[in-house]
Motif scaffolding. Structure first.
Motif, PDB file in Angstrom:
ATOM      1  N   UNK A  15       0.825  -1.206   0.000  1.00  0.00           N
ATOM      2  CA  UNK A  15       0.000   0.000   0.000  1.00  0.00           C
ATOM      3  C   UNK A  15       0.860   1.258   0.000  1.00  0.00           C
ATOM      4  N   UNK A  16       1.970   1.229   0.734  1.00  0.00           N
ATOM      5  CA  UNK A  16       2.878   2.374   0.765  1.00  0.00           C
ATOM      6  C   UNK A  16       3.442   2.654  -0.626  1.00  0.00           C
ATOM      7  N   UNK A  17       3.841   1.622  -1.337  1.00  0.00           N
ATOM      8  CA  UNK A  17       4.373   1.800  -2.698  1.00  0.00           C
ATOM      9  C   UNK A  17       3.303   2.310  -3.654  1.00  0.00           C
ATOM     10  N   UNK A  18       2.088   1.787  -3.539  1.00  0.00           N
ATOM     11  CA  UNK A  18       1.012   2.227  -4.430  1.00  0.00           C
ATOM     12  C   UNK A  18       0.629   3.674  -4.176  1.00  0.00           C
ATOM     13  N   UNK A  19       0.533   4.061  -2.900  1.00  0.00           N
ATOM     14  CA  UNK A  19       0.147   5.428  -2.579  1.00  0.00           C
ATOM     15  C   UNK A  19       1.238   6.424  -2.929  1.00  0.00           C
ATOM     16  N   UNK A  20       2.490   6.011  -2.852  1.00  0.00           N
ATOM     17  CA  UNK A  20       3.596   6.908  -3.196  1.00  0.00           C
ATOM     18  C   UNK A  20       3.542   7.285  -4.672  1.00  0.00           C
ATOM     19  N   UNK A  21       3.162   6.364  -5.534  1.00  0.00           N
ATOM     20  CA  UNK A  21       3.091   6.640  -6.959  1.00  0.00           C
ATOM     21  C   UNK A  21       1.709   7.036  -7.424  1.00  0.00           C
ATOM     22  N   UNK A  22       0.697   6.650  -6.685  1.00  0.00           N
ATOM     23  CA  UNK A  22      -0.682   6.926  -7.072  1.00  0.00           C
ATOM     24  C   UNK A  22      -1.281   5.751  -7.829  1.00  0.00           C
ATOM     25  N   UNK A  23      -2.574   5.587  -7.689  1.00  0.00           N
ATOM     26  CA  UNK A  23      -3.296   4.490  -8.328  1.00  0.00           C
ATOM     27  C   UNK A  23      -4.563   5.051  -8.949  1.00  0.00           C
ATOM     28  N   UNK A  24      -4.860   4.642 -10.161  1.00  0.00           N
ATOM     29  CA  UNK A  24      -6.104   5.010 -10.819  1.00  0.00           C
ATOM     30  C   UNK A  24      -6.937   3.747 -10.975  1.00  0.00           C
ATOM     31  N   UNK A  25      -8.178   3.815 -10.494  1.00  0.00           N
ATOM     32  CA  UNK A  25      -9.100   2.680 -10.598  1.00  0.00           C
ATOM     33  C   UNK A  25     -10.277   3.128 -11.452  1.00  0.00           C
ATOM     34  N   UNK A  26     -10.582   2.343 -12.464  1.00  0.00           N
ATOM     35  CA  UNK A  26     -11.708   2.662 -13.334  1.00  0.00           C
ATOM     36  C   UNK A  26     -12.445   1.380 -13.661  1.00  0.00           C
ATOM     37  N   UNK A  27     -13.754   1.424 -13.568  1.00  0.00           N
ATOM     38  CA  UNK A  27     -14.522   0.230 -13.877  1.00  0.00           C
ATOM     39  C   UNK A  27     -15.981   0.547 -14.131  1.00  0.00           C
ATOM     40  N   UNK A  28     -16.635  -0.343 -14.809  1.00  0.00           N
ATOM     41  CA  UNK A  28     -18.063  -0.238 -15.101  1.00  0.00           C
ATOM     42  C   UNK A  28     -18.719  -1.567 -14.755  1.00  0.00           C
ATOM     43  N   UNK A  29     -19.848  -1.493 -14.061  1.00  0.00           N
ATOM     44  CA  UNK A  29     -20.622  -2.687 -13.738  1.00  0.00           C
ATOM     45  C   UNK A  29     -22.057  -2.435 -14.184  1.00  0.00           C
ATOM     46  N   UNK A  30     -22.600  -3.373 -14.922  1.00  0.00           N
ATOM     47  CA  UNK A  30     -23.987  -3.259 -15.376  1.00  0.00           C
ATOM     48  C   UNK A  30     -24.731  -4.539 -15.035  1.00  0.00           C
ATOM     49  N   UNK A  31     -25.852  -4.391 -14.326  1.00  0.00           N
ATOM     50  CA  UNK A  31     -26.731  -5.519 -14.019  1.00  0.00           C
ATOM     51  C   UNK A  31     -27.837  -5.516 -15.057  1.00  0.00           C
ATOM     52  N   UNK A  32     -27.872  -6.579 -15.859  1.00  0.00           N
ATOM     53  CA  UNK A  32     -28.783  -6.640 -16.992  1.00  0.00           C
ATOM     54  C   UNK A  32     -29.570  -7.948 -16.940  1.00  0.00           C
ATOM     55  N   UNK A  33     -30.880  -7.840 -17.149  1.00  0.00           N
ATOM     56  CA  UNK A  33     -31.741  -9.024 -17.242  1.00  0.00           C
ATOM     57  C   UNK A  33     -32.555  -8.890 -18.520  1.00  0.00           C
ATOM     58  N   UNK A  34     -32.483  -9.913 -19.351  1.00  0.00           N
ATOM     59  CA  UNK A  34     -33.215  -9.961 -20.625  1.00  0.00           C
ATOM     60  C   UNK A  34     -32.931  -8.717 -21.465  1.00  0.00           C
ATOM     61  N   UNK A  35     -31.649  -8.361 -21.579  1.00  0.00           N
ATOM     62  CA  UNK A  35     -31.204  -7.209 -22.359  1.00  0.00           C
ATOM     63  C   UNK A  35     -31.804  -5.883 -21.906  1.00  0.00           C
TER      64      UNK A  35
END
Length: 62
Positions: A15-35
């Protein structure tokens, strides 16, 4: 097995290494039933530490 292959990194160190450089999180979640889209969640996050070299975007609170 060499020393490099057996090297273990603690979660705190990771976590220390990740925070020192910065982290970008991007994601999409879609709940779909019968299109038919029922729920859509878009996630955009920037996680970074704040110090003298990388100041806080909100300034100092007094």
């Amino acid at each position: 097995m060499t020393v490099v292959e057996r090297r273990e990194i603690a979660l705190v160190d990771l976590l220390d290494r990740l925070l020192a450089g910065g982290v970008v999180i991007k994601g999409d979640i879609t709940l779909r039933i019968a299109d038919v889209d029922l729920v859509r969640i878009d996630l955009n996050a920037l996680i970074s530490s704040v110090n003298e070299q990388v100041p806080s975007p909100w300034g100092e609170f007094t």
